[in-house]
Design an enzyme around this catalytic site. Structure first.
Site, PDB file in Angstrom:
ATOM      1  N   ASP A 277      -0.515  -4.129   2.981  1.00 38.28           N
ATOM      2  CA  ASP A 277       0.940  -4.022   3.071  1.00 38.28           C
ATOM      3  C   ASP A 277       1.478  -4.210   1.648  1.00 38.28           C
ATOM      4  O   ASP A 277       0.781  -4.705   0.755  1.00 38.28           O
ATOM      5  CB  ASP A 277       1.532  -5.038   4.046  1.00 38.28           C
ATOM      6  CG  ASP A 277       2.907  -4.581   4.545  1.00 38.28           C
ATOM      7  OD1 ASP A 277       3.532  -3.728   3.877  1.00 38.28           O
ATOM      8  OD2 ASP A 277       3.373  -5.074   5.580  1.00 38.28           O
TER       9      ASP A 277
HETATM   10  C1  BGC Z   1       6.332  -3.305   5.579  1.00 34.20           C
HETATM   11  C2  BGC Z   1       5.440  -2.164   6.017  1.00 34.20           C
HETATM   12  C3  BGC Z   1       5.853  -0.900   5.311  1.00 34.20           C
HETATM   13  C4  BGC Z   1       5.807  -1.116   3.811  1.00 34.20           C
HETATM   14  C5  BGC Z   1       6.190   0.096   3.015  1.00 34.20           C
HETATM   15  C6  BGC Z   1       6.473  -3.411   4.074  1.00 34.20           C
HETATM   16  O1  BGC Z   1       7.529  -4.254   3.753  1.00 34.20           O
HETATM   17  O2  BGC Z   1       5.839  -4.508   6.113  1.00 34.20           O
HETATM   18  O3  BGC Z   1       5.494  -2.020   7.409  1.00 34.20           O
HETATM   19  O4  BGC Z   1       5.024   0.155   5.706  1.00 34.20           O
HETATM   20  O5  BGC Z   1       6.716  -2.161   3.479  1.00 34.20           O
HETATM   21  O6  BGC Z   1       7.540   0.366   3.140  1.00 34.20           O
END
Ligand code: BGC
Length: 713
Positions: A277
């Site tokens: 993530d």
């Molecule tokens: C989130 C993810 C997301 C990523 C990219 C993170 O803050 O937890 O679910 O895919 O950002 O935007």
């Protein structure tokens, strides 16, 4: 004549180019719930290995991190282009530009619109497997229209607590329901050539300072509750998995060997690409050794990869493995030759229809006293008041999608009721009293990055009580991504319609249900408790913790790590409430219709069965009302006597059928031996214990209509 001189470098470059150009679109295979990409795992591995051999260590190290927040890194020398990713879960999150720490990233190649779909929790409420496939296929086609190769979804963390800010992005509390929706989602999405990313692995069930929560989960619970939806997605062919921010049993998931190599790759058999993530990891050595492949959005933990290799702390072949894994999925899915496919724009009107159909089937009617709904009499004076009258309710964070052709509640209801409808955002007491029916729209703004209280803000709670006190013919529309506390007012209002977050045209579905054009058929994918104290996750926040709202990443980093002990084990959702005899306000699987159904004639193809057998459970449902309607029958199993604690019941099948008035439909579902299994911690595998089980068929988890028993040899 001058001879062309081929340096080895030039020769290899030509070979790469040749392979990239050969790898044009071939058929993707989608059979039932199985998907295979156009280029097989093995062929793509051979190709990726050959590219890795051409890369310098520097290039490899660059490649294991991201670029411009949502891209993989290009390797210009080898003509390998950057590949674009985008967020999911309410449609495709189109970002034309992205501001981060003083940088403005312009993504000038992407589309300027995408359809705002209903949130995943609403999709789960449809209990319609094929619709999950169509929904995801539409999203995949929009990715193709935008030249996006990797969708950062679906999300599938289990609903453990109603307060989690991201529940709207997931598929509810039950691993079986979530699994069936996820596998259809994955095949639907990937059939368009868009890669699915299963997220967030693992144990990310609260967003309260998510970088600091340490989920303590025992082995059996991991396997029975928190991994089945991931496993279903993996079996369906999902080609990426995103690890989560939190720690699991003491280690950050994105750099944990036990989470990635042992659990995800080893026990669950995932062979494709793992991605972190965003900004979720901090230790390069651990990360490189963990089985992780791609650090997003750029290299923070792997910044020291070069010195780690030169000092012999990690081996270059560890880096090679990561690079191969990234190259492999992109090549297997033709992502390197991906262009914006403008032709898909023509399908957007179909996507809007799929979004609308999802909302029609996923909105849940929780209460309908004296059949106040549908409102059919033309002379009624209807008053619409409250929140989200002219805006579209939706969750916040990465999942946000702006949409187009917005239809908000006031417009949608106006279309159904014309002059009968009066719209007053802050209606006076007299206006409320004098209306024949009041439609009161309320909601919560759920958001990634923080949790929100189960209880509504006092002001809103008082407003609902006041409106209900002035006019008992009040219909409450709830726009939320998760459960809310309705205990003080549910029995004072005429009807409750749980509308979730319905996307750009979800309000049309609400209005059609209110007017009776559509008969509601959504059922809850969650249990709604009476009081948050009743919840299995009660007490998960550290002592003295306060709710907060708004991004505060740097503040979050300063917080101490806190433990979230999943003390309830496998008893999550209805498993918890049933075991402890806690009556919820609305049970899992519950939802009303404008018609009534009668269940009859339960039969099993066998009464005793062994390991190799399958049993067919069949029964009939009759529509005994006056309207056509859809019913979702739910099949639960119940172990009568077991050597380990088991839930009172566990969902193992469901089927949704549209039935005409007076018609009876035959429904059948298949049970396999493994459906009766639990995770045996001594054997470290699933185990089906012989003995007697009850087979329960219900219209919800708390309303069992038919039952019989069966013996397992
Ligand atoms: C989130 C993810 C997301 C990523 C990219 C993170 O803050 O937890 O679910 O895919 O950002 O935007």
């Amino acid at each position: 004549m001058q001879r062309i001189r081929f340096t080895p470098e030039k020769l290899l470059y030509i070979i790469v180019l040749f392979f990239l150009s050969c790898n044009t679109e071939t058929e993707m295979k989608k059979q039932g719930n199985d998907f295979s990409p156009p280029v097989s795992f093995n062929r793509a591995t051979v190709w990726a290995d050959s590219i890795v051999k051409l890369m310098t260590l520097d290039e490899k190290i660059t490649f294991i991190g991201g670029d411009r927040v949502f891209f993989t890194n290009p390797i210009p020398r080898l003509n390998i282009p950057a590949v674009m990713m985008a967020d999911a879960t309410m449609g495709v999150h189109i970002r034309n530009n992205f501001d981060y720490q003083g940088h403005n990233y312009l993504y000038d190649t992407v589309l300027h619109k995408s359809t705002a779909f209903p949130a995943s929790i609403l999709l789960a409420s449809t209990w319609n497997k094929s619709l999950a496939g169509e929904y995801a296929q539409s999203i995949g086609e929009e990715c193709r229209a935008a030249g996006i190769s990797v969708l950062l979804g679906p999300g599938m963390n289990i609903y453990r607590i109603s307060q989690c800010g991201r529940n709207f992005e997931y598929f509810g509390e039950d691993p079986y329901l979530a699994s069936r929706m996820v596998e259809n989602y994955v095949t639907g999405l990937q059939s368009t050539g868009t890669i699915a990313t299963l997220k967030h692995f693992m144990g990310n069930n609260t967003d309260y300072f998510r970088r600091k929560s340490n989920s303590i989960i025992d082995e059996r619970t991991i396997h029975e509750i928190y991994t089945p939806a991931f496993k279903a997605g993996i079996n369906a062919g999902a080609m990426a998995v995103m690890t989560s921010y939190n720690l699991l049993n003491g280690e950050y998931c994105g750099q944990s060997e036990s989470v990635i190599n042992n659990l995800l790759r080893g026990q669950l058999g995932f062979k494709w690409m793992v991605v972190t993530d965003w900004w979720s990891v901090n230790d390069g050595e651990k990360l490189i050794k963990s089985g992780q492949d791609l650090e997003m959005p750029w290299r923070i933990a792997t910044r020291d990869a070069d010195s780690l290799v030169h000092n012999g702390i990690v081996k270059e072949k560890n880096i090679d493995r990561m690079v191969t894994s990234i190259l492999r999925i992109l090549y297997a899915m033709n992502a390197f030759s991906r262009k914006q496919e403008k032709g898909y724009l023509e399908k957007f009107s179909e996507h809007e229809k799929v979004a609308l159909q999802t909302a029609r089937e996923g909105i849940v009617l929780l209460r309908n006293e004296n059949k106040i709904l549908p409102i059919e009499l033309p002379q009624k004076k209807i008053l619409l008041t409250g929140e989200y009258l002219d805006t579209i309710a939706g969750g916040g964070g990465a999942a946000e999608v702006e949409g187009y052709n917005h239809i908000a509640l006031s417009g949608a209801l106006k279309k159904e009721f014309g002059e009968q409808l009066k719209i007053v955002k802050h209606a006076s007491d007299a206006e409320i009293r004098s209306a024949s029916i009041v439609i009161l729209s309320i909601g919560t703004k759920d958001h990634e990055g923080w949790d929100r209280p189960f209880d509504l803000p006092a002001e809103l709670e008082n407003r609902i009580l006041k409106v209900a006190g002035l006019n008992s013919n009040t219909i409450v529309i709830v726009n939320s991504g998760s459960g809310i506390n309705m205990s003080q007012w549910y029995n004072k209002v005429g009807a409750i319609l749980y509308a979730w977050y319905g996307g750009q045209n979800g309000a049309t579905a609400v209005a059609e249900i209110i007017s009776g054009k559509v008969n509601p058929s959504g059922k809850l994918p969650i249990t709604i408790e009476k009081d948050f104290k009743d919840s299995p996750g009660y007490g998960y926040m550290p002592q003295g913790a306060q709710f907060y709202a708004g991004w505060n990443d740097s503040g979050e980093r300063k917080q101490p790590i806190y433990d979230v002990v999943y003390k309830e084990g496998i008893f999550v959702g209805y498993r918890w409430y049933e075991k402890n005899n806690i009556e919820p306000l609305y049970p899992f699987g519950f939802g009303l219709s404008y018609t009534d159904f009668k269940y009859s004639n339960l039969k099993l193809s066998k009464n005793i069965f062994g390991e190799a057998d399958e049993i067919v459970v069949s029964f009939e449902i009759t529509n005994i009302g006056k309207r056509v309607g859809a019913e979702t029958a739910q099949l639960y199993i119940q172990d009568i006597k077991s050597s380990v604690p088991r839930p009172v019941k566990e969902l193992k099948g469901f089927e949704k059928a549209i039935i005409n008035p007076g018609e009876s439909k035959a429904i059948s579902m298949i049970l396999k031996y493994k459906d009766f299994a639990y995770w045996d911690t001594t054997k470290k595998s699933w185990y089906t214990e012989p003995g007697k089980f009850n087979i329960l068929v219900g219209s919800s988890s708390s309303k069992i209509e038919l039952s019989c028993d069966i013996g397992l040899e």
